[in-house]
Design an enzyme around this catalytic site. Structure first.
Site, mmCIF file in Angstrom:
data_model
loop_
_atom_site.group_PDB
_atom_site.id
_atom_site.type_symbol
_atom_site.label_atom_id
_atom_site.label_comp_id
_atom_site.label_asym_id
_atom_site.label_seq_id
_atom_site.Cartn_x
_atom_site.Cartn_y
_atom_site.Cartn_z
ATOM 1 N N TRP A 47 53.760 49.797 18.880
ATOM 2 C CA TRP A 47 54.697 50.224 19.936
ATOM 3 C C TRP A 47 55.401 51.510 19.559
ATOM 4 C CZ3 TRP A 47 52.996 48.087 23.991
ATOM 5 C CH2 TRP A 47 52.400 46.830 23.915
ATOM 6 N N ASP B 142 64.081 50.601 20.318
ATOM 7 C CA ASP B 142 63.313 49.643 21.109
ATOM 8 C C ASP B 142 63.519 48.270 20.474
ATOM 9 O OD1 ASP B 142 61.461 48.003 22.306
ATOM 10 O OD2 ASP B 142 59.708 49.251 21.842
ATOM 11 N N LYS C 40 60.775 38.496 25.977
ATOM 12 C CA LYS C 40 60.845 37.778 24.704
ATOM 13 C C LYS C 40 62.100 36.893 24.747
ATOM 14 C CE LYS C 40 57.671 40.858 23.412
ATOM 15 N NZ LYS C 40 56.235 40.637 23.299
#
Lengths: 355, 355
Positions: free
Chosen positions: B100, B167, B191
């Site tokens: 990511w 992030d 999540k």
């Protein structure tokens, strides 16, 4: 109490779809897991996405014709900029028929020259401009098929040699058109397709890849096509409910069958608006009236309190007009039954009898 | 059958939240209407959005400190480009700790100079780089707090005079940090917060408005702030379920309380990974192990068939590792009970006894 939901969007969805969706939130496909707590790469969800994409193309008659269906995020508002990012090299032509067209024009202006070829802004968008000429030296022509706020709808689409791009957010799947005339169609889900949170994009692949700028991955239609609309985690619940709604539409007989009912609903309501001396339609030109969103006003505002009380007591929801227009707006999307329109017409007649 | 859901995301959510969400899909707030078929401008939904935004700031301890919470669409993948669009004028520094981070770096590169100040790519991201120096002539420094795929997590964050952007998609709300050290935090909901389809962005307002480029409306944080996170129709269902999950977290005692349980879960599993001779952890440096995603492998692949059969029979879901790492990944997000980790540890011990 049974509600008659005329909300402009997010709006009514088929009750059987909502029931299935509700069940899937606690137990999806008898997995003993919620739809929203499984991997989007699991076979159960991949099959939802594939089914939704296939159904969208099937309803539009665009299978095997070079089109791809994508379920993206960000609503039509994101498509305003993505269309330009992907397709606007030098110049594009836009038809301005309302708030959403105007916003699309504004965003596109950041990427190239935008020609507003016609506009009905001079009369608060109460008609669809006609008789305009589309230039030939353009990258594409963009229009909005139905104007949710003002209650107008394009009945015919212009001929153009350039790619034809259309925001069909508020009337997709409601009427039969030759969809193969369009090169890119986009629609926020939250009218005739599903809950807010996903956007259907149907794009003819051969119009892509022609601009010279580099496009960020999430804004690049080719990236999403290359990953079967799963470049990143999709909006699982909105995509699933869209799939259910597209299945529901198929069981109902598809666009052709639903269009007949939509025509009945629109005829029933507009006939009453024109007949009842207490009401007047907002749209100046009857042929431009939307079959999805009927906008109308009281001739005499003195009746407002009584009318508002009557329709609220009848279980009607979402009838207030948008602030740009005022008065009333009855949105009659695919899932709204004819019976609900009859209830509204009955209330309008009750007001007349009491006046 | 009771499932033990170790899915990496979309992932387990609190069962009581899913039950409430399921009910709201057919009847929200006793309106006799679904949550997804009412106007997002209705007072019932505006209150959901306001509550969700306030709860996010409250959990992070960032109320009245110049921060705004937004619920946007497009996932962290869209934030990769939005962060750069809004903040990258000349140069930014990125720490590369996995897939990511790498994607964030790629997207930012379209908008300015990007300096990768350190990377653990040389060892397939099985550790967190340390001892790097952050340049001072940068617009911001960006890092990823938890690496879902590789199972590493930043335990300390570097000091920098530049805005600190993070992030936190896969560990937000799971551990106490001094969140006021961050200038912009973003996290895909799927999540610890809710279903896929919305992204939380928490941004300190005074870092915005400093780049010279014109930003398209949907990509402009200031536009979303100006419209109270309702510039366009939000992803109604994902935002609602996020609100419910943030309420659930508050009832549980907030981040501090959930962190204790998360620590217990991580200790239980990592102790077994280190003790059990059949398994080995993937992460090279124990202090970099993620408390959210534990990655581990069998020492001898010959046990794979038996182990997979044992955990499947125990009702465990989502234990397969990401294809970049192989082996297994146990994701232990906030909603996963300690009991589920115990079931996994029991299965690991059962395998050992049979081997």
């Amino acid at each position: 109490m049974k509600k008659h939901n005329f909300s402009a969007g997010p709006c009514i969805l088929p009750q059987e779809v909502l029931k299935k969706a509700s069940e899937a939130v606690v137990n999806f496909n008898n997995l003993d897991l919620s739809l929203v707590e499984i991997s989007h790469r699991s076979k159960d969800f991949v099959s939802v996405m594939e089914n939704a994409r296939a159904l969208a193309l099937e309803h539009l008659g665009l299978q095997n014709k070079g089109y791809q269906a994508l379920f993206l995020q960000g609503g039509a508002s994101t498509e305003f900029l993505m269309v330009a990012y992907n397709l606007l090299q030098d110049k594009a032509a836009y038809l301005n028929t309302g708030t959403w067209s105007s916003k699309a024009i504004k965003e596109a202006g950041l990427f190239g020259e935008v020609v507003e070829i016609a506009s009905s802004k001079d009369q608060n968008f109460n008609y669809i401009p006609k008789g305009y000429t589309i230039p030939t030296d353009i990258d594409y022509f963009h229009c909005t098929s139905n104007n949710t706020i003002f209650g107008t709808q394009l009945n015919t689409f212009p001929e153009t040699s350039a790619p034809l791009i259309c925001d069909m957010s508020s009337d997709i799947f409601s009427r039969q058109l030759d969809f193969s005339k369009f090169d890119l169609i986009y629609a926020g889900a939250q009218k005739n397709m599903g809950p807010a949170g996903t956007t259907l994009v149907v794009v003819k692949e051969d119009i892509l890849g022609k601009v010279s700028r580099t496009i960020p991955s999430m804004l690049d239609y080719k990236v999403h096509i290359g990953k079967d609309s799963m470049f990143n985690t999709p909006a699982v619940f909105p995509v699933y409910v869209s799939m259910l709604t597209l299945e529901w539409l198929k069981e109902k007989g598809g666009i052709t069958a639903i269009e007949k009912i939509n025509n009945q609903k629109a005829t029933l309501l507009y006939t009453e608006i024109d007949r009842n001396p207490l009401f007047k339609g907002f749209v100046a030109t009857k042929e431009d009236r939307s079959k999805m969103n009927a906008t109308f006003n009281l001739v005499d505002e003195a009746h407002k309190e009584t009318f508002d009380k009557l329709w609220t007591e009848a279980g009607i929801n979402g009838l207030n007009g948008h602030r740009s227009v005022g008065g009333y707006r009855a949105s009659m999307y695919n899932a709204l039954p004819l019976e609900s329109v009859q209830v509204l017409v009955d209330v309008m007649q009750e007001l007349e009898r009491g006046a």
